[in-house]
Design an enzyme around this catalytic site. Structure first.
Site, PDB file in Angstrom:
ATOM      1  N   SER A 139       0.804  -1.222   0.000  1.00  0.00           N
ATOM      2  CA  SER A 139       0.000   0.000   0.000  1.00  0.00           C
ATOM      3  C   SER A 139       0.836   1.270   0.000  1.00  0.00           C
ATOM      4  O   SER A 139       0.518   2.238  -0.697  1.00  0.00           O
ATOM      5  CB  SER A 139      -0.942   0.006   1.210  1.00  0.00           C
ATOM      6  OG  SER A 139      -1.787  -1.109   1.199  1.00  0.00           O
TER       7      SER A 139
ATOM      8  N   HIS B  74       0.449   4.605   4.371  1.00  0.00           N
ATOM      9  CA  HIS B  74      -0.250   5.254   3.263  1.00  0.00           C
ATOM     10  C   HIS B  74       0.197   6.705   3.118  1.00  0.00           C
ATOM     11  O   HIS B  74       0.550   7.164   2.023  1.00  0.00           O
ATOM     12  CB  HIS B  74      -1.758   5.207   3.496  1.00  0.00           C
ATOM     13  CG  HIS B  74      -2.348   3.843   3.393  1.00  0.00           C
ATOM     14  ND1 HIS B  74      -3.690   3.598   3.565  1.00  0.00           N
ATOM     15  CD2 HIS B  74      -1.779   2.627   3.150  1.00  0.00           C
ATOM     16  CE1 HIS B  74      -3.927   2.304   3.417  1.00  0.00           C
ATOM     17  NE2 HIS B  74      -2.777   1.696   3.173  1.00  0.00           N
TER      18      HIS B  74
END
Length: 211
Positions: free
Chosen positions: A137, A188
């Site tokens: 991610s 993230h």
């Protein structure tokens, strides 16, 4: 985890009918292969097993196991985690590799993934709240950040993707992460910041234009 990118059918056709982006497809293939092996040999939803396979964990990294900054990028907790990440990477990675070239794309991808894992490491270290972490991610958010830089610089769009749509997707995915358990939001955020920074550094401003 990330929400899959809601692309139009012609975007999928463009990927497979246009020039093949070998770097992005190779990264996806490696992720799938590693997932298949780790799933066959153990349980990818078991944190203990994932730790043995190279997932990130602050106490072990403090002991010098820094390789986990990279190995954790190729591990995923279950098929849904893998699918969501690879589906998003299929479209956004193809687009960024097209815009910046294969070598810059590689540097942005890995640099962003490491940046996301480092931010997660420092935040967990300061808070003293440790968890086993894995997934692509952070790198994928870095890819999105790179695409955003290229699009903002050109004041344009790439295919069906506009700056507004891309920005909305980023905010929605981060919001989803904060509302869900087990999501590494630090990776993230660190990833997208890394993607923006590496794209600005690696791609000269005068050439930062969409084709």
């Amino acid at each position: 985890m990330n929400q899959p990118y809601d692309s139009q059918p012609d975007a999928l056709e463009q990927i497979f009918r246009g020039p093949i982006r070998w770097v992005n497809l190779t990264i996806i293939a490696v992720n799938i292969l590693i997932f298949a092996v780790t799933e066959l040999l153990g349980n990818t939803e078991d944190p203990v097993w994932m730790l043995q396979c190279g997932a990130a964990y602050v106490p072990l990294m403090e002991e010098g196991q820094w390789y986990r900054l990279v190995t954790s990028m190729f591990l995923h907790f279950g098929p849904a985690h893998l699918f969501n990440n690879m589906f998003l990477l299929l479209f956004m990675g193809d687009l960024l590799e097209k815009l910046v070239g294969k070598w810059r794309y590689l540097l942005i991808y890995f640099g962003s993934g490491i940046a996301g894992n480092l931010l997660s490491f420092f935040l967990e270290q300061n808070q003293g709240n440790y968890s086993v972490s894995a997934g692509a991610s952070g790198a994928i958010f870095g890819v999105i950040g790179g695409v955003l830089v290229m699009m903002v610089a050109s004041r344009g769009r790439a295919g069906d993707v506009t700056v507004r749509r891309l920005g909305f997707m980023i905010l929605l995915t981060i919001y989803y992460g904060f509302q869900s358990a087990g999501i590494n939001n630090a990776a993230h955020i660190g990833g997208i910041l890394g993607g923006v920074l590496f794209t600005l550094l690696l791609y000269p401003r005068g050439r930062r234009r969409l084709p």
